[in-house]
Design a protein around this motif. Structure first.
Motif, PDB file in Angstrom:
ATOM      1  N   VAL A   1      25.199  31.700 -16.504  1.00 16.93           N
ATOM      2  CA  VAL A   1      25.865  30.478 -16.930  1.00 16.93           C
ATOM      3  C   VAL A   1      26.689  29.735 -15.734  1.00 16.93           C
ATOM      4  O   VAL A   1      27.414  30.316 -14.955  1.00 16.93           O
ATOM      5  CB  VAL A   1      27.056  30.975 -18.045  1.00 16.93           C
ATOM      6  CG1 VAL A   1      27.852  29.841 -18.404  1.00 16.93           C
ATOM      7  CG2 VAL A   1      26.494  31.765 -19.079  1.00 16.93           C
ATOM      8  N   GLU A   2      26.282  28.531 -15.799  1.00 17.15           N
ATOM      9  CA  GLU A   2      26.860  27.694 -14.490  1.00 17.15           C
ATOM     10  C   GLU A   2      28.341  27.605 -14.747  1.00 17.15           C
ATOM     11  O   GLU A   2      28.914  27.714 -13.424  1.00 17.15           O
ATOM     12  CB  GLU A   2      26.236  26.382 -14.513  1.00 17.15           C
ATOM     13  CG  GLU A   2      26.494  25.374 -13.254  1.00 17.15           C
ATOM     14  CD  GLU A   2      25.532  24.249 -13.305  1.00 17.15           C
ATOM     15  OE1 GLU A   2      26.016  23.111 -12.327  1.00 17.15           O
ATOM     16  OE2 GLU A   2      24.612  24.148 -13.868  1.00 17.15           O
ATOM     17  N   GLU A   3      28.796  27.336 -15.707  1.00 17.00           N
ATOM     18  CA  GLU A   3      30.440  27.243 -15.763  1.00 17.00           C
ATOM     19  C   GLU A   3      30.833  28.211 -16.851  1.00 17.00           C
ATOM     20  O   GLU A   3      30.766  28.109 -17.788  1.00 17.00           O
ATOM     21  CB  GLU A   3      30.592  25.956 -16.376  1.00 17.00           C
ATOM     22  CG  GLU A   3      30.401  24.794 -15.264  1.00 17.00           C
ATOM     23  CD  GLU A   3      31.353  24.660 -14.042  1.00 17.00           C
ATOM     24  OE1 GLU A   3      32.203  25.613 -14.201  1.00 17.00           O
ATOM     25  OE2 GLU A   3      30.803  24.127 -13.036  1.00 17.00           O
ATOM     26  N   PRO A   4      31.170  29.444 -16.232  1.00 17.49           N
ATOM     27  CA  PRO A   4      31.553  30.577 -17.285  1.00 17.49           C
ATOM     28  C   PRO A   4      33.202  30.358 -17.793  1.00 17.49           C
ATOM     29  O   PRO A   4      33.080  31.155 -18.717  1.00 17.49           O
ATOM     30  CB  PRO A   4      31.488  31.830 -15.989  1.00 17.49           C
ATOM     31  CG  PRO A   4      31.822  31.098 -14.908  1.00 17.49           C
ATOM     32  CD  PRO A   4      31.173  29.716 -14.871  1.00 17.49           C
TER      33      PRO A   4
ATOM     34  N   PRO B   1      34.806  28.204 -19.825  1.00 19.12           N
ATOM     35  CA  PRO B   1      34.619  28.133 -21.273  1.00 19.12           C
ATOM     36  C   PRO B   1      33.966  29.244 -22.216  1.00 19.12           C
ATOM     37  O   PRO B   1      34.614  29.138 -23.116  1.00 19.12           O
ATOM     38  CB  PRO B   1      33.662  26.795 -21.403  1.00 19.12           C
ATOM     39  CG  PRO B   1      33.899  25.956 -19.720  1.00 19.12           C
ATOM     40  CD  PRO B   1      33.881  27.261 -18.845  1.00 19.12           C
ATOM     41  N   LEU B   2      32.886  29.633 -21.711  1.00 20.16           N
ATOM     42  CA  LEU B   2      32.471  30.994 -22.344  1.00 20.16           C
ATOM     43  C   LEU B   2      33.227  31.970 -22.612  1.00 20.16           C
ATOM     44  O   LEU B   2      33.785  32.397 -23.598  1.00 20.16           O
ATOM     45  CB  LEU B   2      31.072  31.409 -21.787  1.00 20.16           C
ATOM     46  CG  LEU B   2      30.481  32.653 -22.088  1.00 20.16           C
ATOM     47  CD1 LEU B   2      30.125  32.504 -23.787  1.00 20.16           C
ATOM     48  CD2 LEU B   2      29.371  33.033 -21.439  1.00 20.16           C
ATOM     49  N   VAL B   3      33.811  32.251 -21.458  1.00 21.42           N
ATOM     50  CA  VAL B   3      35.038  33.431 -21.336  1.00 21.42           C
ATOM     51  C   VAL B   3      36.047  33.035 -22.246  1.00 21.42           C
ATOM     52  O   VAL B   3      36.733  34.023 -23.064  1.00 21.42           O
ATOM     53  CB  VAL B   3      35.308  33.613 -20.027  1.00 21.42           C
ATOM     54  CG1 VAL B   3      36.549  34.911 -20.100  1.00 21.42           C
ATOM     55  CG2 VAL B   3      34.284  34.166 -19.156  1.00 21.42           C
ATOM     56  N   ALA B   4      36.727  31.852 -22.282  1.00 20.15           N
ATOM     57  CA  ALA B   4      37.914  31.359 -23.016  1.00 20.15           C
ATOM     58  C   ALA B   4      37.450  31.563 -24.654  1.00 20.15           C
ATOM     59  O   ALA B   4      38.186  31.944 -25.382  1.00 20.15           O
ATOM     60  CB  ALA B   4      38.161  30.079 -22.724  1.00 20.15           C
ATOM     61  N   GLY B   5      36.222  31.006 -25.064  1.00 22.30           N
ATOM     62  CA  GLY B   5      35.592  31.266 -26.309  1.00 22.30           C
ATOM     63  C   GLY B   5      35.611  32.721 -26.692  1.00 22.30           C
ATOM     64  O   GLY B   5      36.099  33.069 -27.941  1.00 22.30           O
ATOM     65  N   LEU B   6      35.218  33.259 -26.116  1.00 20.40           N
ATOM     66  CA  LEU B   6      35.051  34.890 -26.352  1.00 20.40           C
ATOM     67  C   LEU B   6      36.546  35.481 -26.576  1.00 20.40           C
ATOM     68  O   LEU B   6      36.804  36.312 -27.406  1.00 20.40           O
ATOM     69  CB  LEU B   6      34.374  35.724 -25.284  1.00 20.40           C
ATOM     70  CG  LEU B   6      33.054  35.311 -24.797  1.00 20.40           C
ATOM     71  CD1 LEU B   6      32.244  36.297 -23.564  1.00 20.40           C
ATOM     72  CD2 LEU B   6      32.271  35.300 -26.296  1.00 20.40           C
ATOM     73  N   ALA B   7      37.396  35.201 -25.890  1.00 18.85           N
ATOM     74  CA  ALA B   7      39.007  35.724 -25.977  1.00 18.85           C
ATOM     75  C   ALA B   7      39.338  35.277 -27.444  1.00 18.85           C
ATOM     76  O   ALA B   7      40.251  36.026 -27.882  1.00 18.85           O
ATOM     77  CB  ALA B   7      39.643  35.237 -24.720  1.00 18.85           C
ATOM     78  N   ARG B   8      39.023  34.000 -27.824  1.00 10.43           N
ATOM     79  CA  ARG B   8      39.486  33.363 -29.027  1.00 10.43           C
ATOM     80  C   ARG B   8      38.983  34.213 -30.086  1.00 10.43           C
ATOM     81  O   ARG B   8      39.494  34.247 -31.184  1.00 10.43           O
ATOM     82  CB  ARG B   8      39.385  32.256 -28.982  1.00 10.43           C
ATOM     83  CG  ARG B   8      40.016  30.991 -28.467  1.00 10.43           C
ATOM     84  CD  ARG B   8      40.052  29.698 -28.946  1.00 10.43           C
ATOM     85  NE  ARG B   8      38.571  28.981 -28.398  1.00 10.43           N
ATOM     86  CZ  ARG B   8      38.122  28.460 -27.347  1.00 10.43           C
ATOM     87  NH1 ARG B   8      39.170  28.530 -26.355  1.00 10.43           N
ATOM     88  NH2 ARG B   8      37.079  27.910 -27.058  1.00 10.43           N
TER      89      ARG B   8
END
Length: 233
Positions: A101-104, A106-113
């Motif tokens: 993932v080029e920009e991780p 946003p993905l990690v933030a989405g997972l935390a939600r």
């Protein structure tokens, strides 16, 4: 790494509690099946159709009670908000995904939600502070020198990938409300082993040595992979 994950789960939840687990990038389903066998309800997301087929085949061989506890969704980990409501899971796994993932962030933030309060976020990433170790130990000195000045690399599948650094991910986890709770090194001594290497007769001793090194400075800091565990506030 399974030992580390089990340790974090058992340290947060009562023995016997059935947890809601989201496995993002579940691959062939090894971790999902292991957790389902332990009694947890697991939802796996995977976009590779070949991996989904392998996971479904493995699942079909399990007893009905375990099959009922696993749900497989074809999709991208960045789309969790499309499939689930915030706070839907007690544990979210994202193992071996961020390197593609080029920009991780946003993905990690989405997972935390996706985590309920007090929930556990488990990340397995390539260690950006140790990219020179594999080529260096293999005697590829030019590649070792080049690795000091980059966070990208070519993995064993020949794919371009990227690595994460402990300090940066620690800041990311703090910023999204799931601060770092514990971290480990993975593949400290065995990263240069061939993919087709057989299982050695002393594998249990090997695993014990890896486990000890993965918890101990300075060894864990030069591991090929980092296992980070954040806890949702």
């Amino acid at each position: 790494m399974a030992r580390q994950l089990d340790e974090q789960i058992s340290g947060r939840y009562p023995v016997g509690q059935r947890l809601r687990v989201l496995d993002v990038g579940m691959g062939q389903g090894t971790q999902a099946l292991r957790l389902a066998r332990a009694g947890h309800r697991v939802t796996g997301i995977e976009q590779d159709l070949t991996m989904i087929s392998v996971a479904r085949k493995a699942l079909s061989a399990e007893p009905e009670g375990i099959r009922e506890r696993v749900r497989i969704i074809e999709g991208d980990g960045r789309d969790t908000g499309v499939h689930f409501l915030p706070g839907s899971f007690d544990v979210v796994l994202c193992h071996g995904v961020l390197m593609y993932v080029e920009e991780p962030d946003p993905l990690v933030a989405g997972l935390a939600r996706m985590l309920a309060p007090g929930g556990l976020l488990s990340l397995l990433v390539r260690n950006g502070d140790a990219l020179a170790m594999r080529p260096g130990l293999s005697g590829d000195w030019g590649a070792a020198l080049a690795a000091f000045d980059t966070n990208t690399y070519t993995n064993r599948l020949g794919l371009d990938a990227r690595a994460d650094r402990l300090e940066a991910l620690t800041a990311t986890l703090a910023g999204i409300g799931a601060p770092l709770h514990a971290w480990y090194g993975v593949r400290v001594f065995t990263d240069t082993a061939a993919d087709d290497a057989g299982i050695p007769p002393d594998v249990e001793v090997l695993l014990d040595a890896e486990e000890r090194a993965g918890r101990t400075d300075p060894y864990r800091r030069v591991a090929a992979l980092l296992h980070l565990c954040g806890v949702r506030g």
